[in-house]
Write a protein that holds these residues in place. Structure first.
Motif: not given
Length: 430
Positions: A40-53
């Motif tokens: 749950g660092g920047f990589t994981g959180l950013s990927t989750a956000l861009h997947l959700a988009e």
């Protein structure tokens, strides 16, 4: 299964001043998901956000809380580029991929600051530029070469001389520097929490206190065991960086988990703060052992660099950084240093970020090499594209095989020796 041990945040300035965290409760019941993200660092959180988009609702499994590791405890600098110069990148990866890597990596800061504006993430973000500074002739020549290569490619950089650096930093330490207007800074723990909030708001799930204990194939899917529940996922992203363990064979031995330390002052007087970097760029020194610093929005000076290869508890553990700050700015003598902390970041042998696909529907990203804030944020969009499109979806970084570092078991000895040697070489200017 036993409940995980909850660890407090490192004793940082950020922990004392960050925005409130969004609730990320532990996973307590079994779950079936399209994508599971471990870390749950920047990589994981950013990927989750861009997947959700794009309508793919991922589940993030974080051992502690979002931003607990280096993501929430770094220098707060958003620096463009990779470790290597543009010409070297093209030589290593060819004209096409090399050019894409350069365009991508030098665009990561604009990408990150635009994301912050788009989601209105309150994290004290500024884009006042990055200084890559030299204090000896060897580093000065290297910086001039980098600047020439960037200028040739039309980038917004300029080479500053010693007089200009005195005006920019209030110190006569530096011979020159490359100023890249795209750089900047932010409050990293507030940013991590803001990314988690944005990802959750877009439909992703984020579970803190949920370490991944085991990962294996289960039929055509992936099975992830956590302390209280099991996750079945079509696809998995491993994004554990400096805290990579043995969840996937040999992966831990592909990076060196180096500690980087930061000391922070109490808010400085306006007069002293104006004398130190009055236009508020961030700075990192070009040398074998990097020192980096910035003035935050409350006039605190944050000084960072290599420190002990163990967890520290306060500024007295990294007194060499304080002495160095007083060397740069004698007016700091007697100033109160309120915080000292560190965390682990991941260094790769070739100093490039590593992306791996060691099995079907398993993606790995790690090794930011000290440029993680902007790079890992922008990698989130790249990794999301790969997770959705599979191997046919090209990304702007190479996908390589896992190659363990020889003699990895002795990394602590090697890092300590490298730090000592690097400091001597920096003093000698070689």
């Amino acid at each position: 299964m036993n409940a995980p041990i909850r660890l407090p945040l490192p004793p940082s300035l950020y922990a004392d001043t960050a925005v409130e965290a969004t609730p990320t409760p532990p996973l307590t019941s079994d779950k079936s998901v399209p994508v599971a993200i471990i870390g749950g660092g920047f990589t994981g959180l950013s990927t989750a956000l861009h997947l959700a988009e794009q309508g793919v609702l991922a589940t993030v499994l974080e051992a502690q809380e979002p931003g607990w590791g280096a993501s929430g405890n770094n220098g707060g600098q958003t620096n463009p580029g990779l470790k290597h110069d543009p010409d070297q990148i093209e030589a290593d990866f060819g004209a096409d991929l090399g050019r894409r890597m350069i365009d991508f990596s030098y665009g990561t800061t604009n990408f990150t600051h635009e994301l912050i504006r788009r989601y209105q993430i309150p994290c004290e973000a500024r884009q006042n530029g990055t200084l890559r500074a030299a204090y000896n002739e060897v580093s000065a020549a290297a910086i001039a070469t980098t600047a020439q290569q960037c200028i040739r490619r039309g980038m917004p950089v300029k080479l500053l001389n010693a007089a200009e650096m005195r005006e920019m930093t209030g110190s006569d330490r530096y011979l020159c520097a490359m100023l890249d207007a795209r750089g900047g800074d932010l409050h990293p723990l507030s940013y991590a929490r803001g990314l988690a909030r944005a990802a959750i708001g877009a439909g992703a799930a984020v579970h803190g206190e949920t370490p991944a204990l085991r990962l294996r194939r289960d039929g055509g899917r992936w099975r992830i065991e956590t302390p209280r529940a099991v996750v079945h996922a079509d696809k998995v992203l491993l994004a554990t960086n400096g805290f990579t363990d043995d969840l996937w064979p040999a992966l831990r031995r592909t990076i060196v988990p180096v500690f980087s330390s930061i000391a922070a002052t109490a808010p400085l007087s306006d007069a002293i703060a104006r004398a130190i970097m009055p236009t508020r760029p961030v700075l990192y020194e070009s040398g074998h052992i990097t020192v980096y610093y910035r003035i935050d929005q409350q006039n605190r000076l944050l000084m960072g660099g290599r420190g002990p290869m163990r967890w520290i508890k306060g500024p007295s553990d990294i007194s060499y950084l304080i002495r160095y700050a007083e060397r740069l700015w004698p007016q700091l003598k007697g100033v109160s240093w309120t915080h000292g902390w560190n965390s682990r970041l991941a260094i790769t042998a070739d100093h490039y970020p590593h992306v791996h696909e060691p099995a079907e529907n398993l993606l790995i990203s790690l090794g930011c090499n000290g440029r993680g804030v902007a790079l890992s944020t922008a990698m989130g969009a790249q990794l999301a594209r790969r997770l959705i499109g599979g191997p046919r979806a090209e990304i702007d970084m190479p996908v390589t095989g896992i190659k363990p570092i020889p003699m990895h078991a002795f990394w602590r000895v090697g890092v300590t020796a490298a730090v000592l040697t690097g400091r001597v070489r920096d003093r000698l200017g070689v």
